[in-house]
Every structure is written in C-alpha cells, then in structure tokens.
Design a protein around this motif. Structure first.
Motif, short mmCIF file in Angstrom:
data_model
loop_
_atom_site.label_atom_id
_atom_site.label_comp_id
_atom_site.label_asym_id
_atom_site.label_seq_id
_atom_site.Cartn_x
_atom_site.Cartn_y
_atom_site.Cartn_z
N ILE A 28 0.69 -1.00 0.27
CA ILE A 28 0.55 0.22 0.24
C ILE A 28 0.60 1.40 0.45
O ILE A 28 2.23 1.58 1.08
N PHE A 29 0.60 2.11 -0.94
CA PHE A 29 1.20 3.18 -1.23
C PHE A 29 0.13 4.25 0.31
O PHE A 29 1.40 5.24 0.76
N THR A 30 -0.77 4.01 -0.13
CA THR A 30 -1.53 5.34 0.26
C THR A 30 -2.81 4.81 0.97
O THR A 30 -4.28 4.05 -0.04
N ILE A 31 -3.67 5.03 1.80
CA ILE A 31 -4.94 4.82 1.77
C ILE A 31 -6.01 6.47 2.39
O ILE A 31 -6.10 7.08 3.40
N ASN A 32 -6.74 6.80 0.81
CA ASN A 32 -7.66 8.12 1.14
C ASN A 32 -8.40 7.57 2.72
O ASN A 32 -8.49 9.00 2.43
N ALA A 33 -9.10 6.73 2.54
CA ALA A 33 -10.21 6.74 3.55
C ALA A 33 -10.41 5.60 3.93
O ALA A 33 -10.41 4.81 3.40
N MET A 34 -10.81 5.41 5.39
CA MET A 34 -11.58 4.57 5.83
C MET A 34 -12.31 4.32 7.08
O MET A 34 -12.47 5.49 7.29
#
Length: 122
Positions: A28-34
C-alpha cells in the motif's frame, strides 16, 4: 495484494463498550479514507462512520455522541470506539479501505474486510 482484517467484536450488555480495530496490509502506498459499515439481519449495509487521511470524520446520526472513529495512518489502521451500546447496534461490522493506491501503480481501489460480529444484549 491488499488484505483488510477487522477485530474486536463480541457480546456486550446494553450500555457497555467495545473497540473495533481494522488493519489494511499489503503493498500500500496510501489510503484515502477508511470507514466502518454495519449490516443487521434483514437490513441493508449502512455507513456507520468514516475518516479521511487528514482526519475528517462522518457519522451516521444514530451513533453520534456514542461512537468515535480514529486512524493511525502509518499503520494503515482504523479504530471504532463504541460506547453506550444499544441492542439496535447489533450487526456485523465491516471495515472498508477506500481509495487504496497500490505501491508501484497509480490505480486506486476499495477493499472490504470479512466483518466482525457485534451483539448487544438488553
């Protein structure tokens, strides 16, 4: 490959508390929202709470003032602190990682966990 795993569900009496955790793992590079969703028997899945990378939050009206969502960005982890639980909170709670950018690509995807059961007895 990205995996989303929830933990922390269980059986609790009305008025009690539970803390759910959800970890997204993989390249994973980044996660916008969870976010946390729930689905009770015979009902549609609904959004409970969500949090952006920058910390913006959204709650469904029925949990405002009782539930708190938070996240640890470096650990790709989101939490849901649930207080003053009611029997109507009984459901399977699902974690969703939204806008996951996989390392080495410019594509983003959404991923769901398998769910964790929360049961609140009266």
């Amino acid at each position: 490959q990205v995996h989303v795993v929830e933990s922390g569900g269980g059986l609790v009496q009305a008025g009690g508390s539970l803390r759910l955790s959800c970890v997204a793992s993989g390249t994973i590079f980044t996660i916008n929202a969870m976010g946390w969703y729930r689905q009770a028997p015979g009902k549609q899945r609904e959004l409970v709470a969500a949090i952006t990378y920058g910390g913006g939050t959204k709650y469904t009206d029925s949990v405002k003032g009782r539930f708190t969502i938070s996240r640890d960005n470096p650990k790709n982890t989101v939490y849901l602190q649930m207080n003053s639980l009611k029997p109507e909170d009984t459901a399977v709670y699902y974690c969703k990682a939204m806008g996951v950018v996989v390392a080495g690509t410019w594509n983003d995807y959404d991923y769901w966990g398998q769910g964790t059961q929360v049961t609140v007895s009266s």
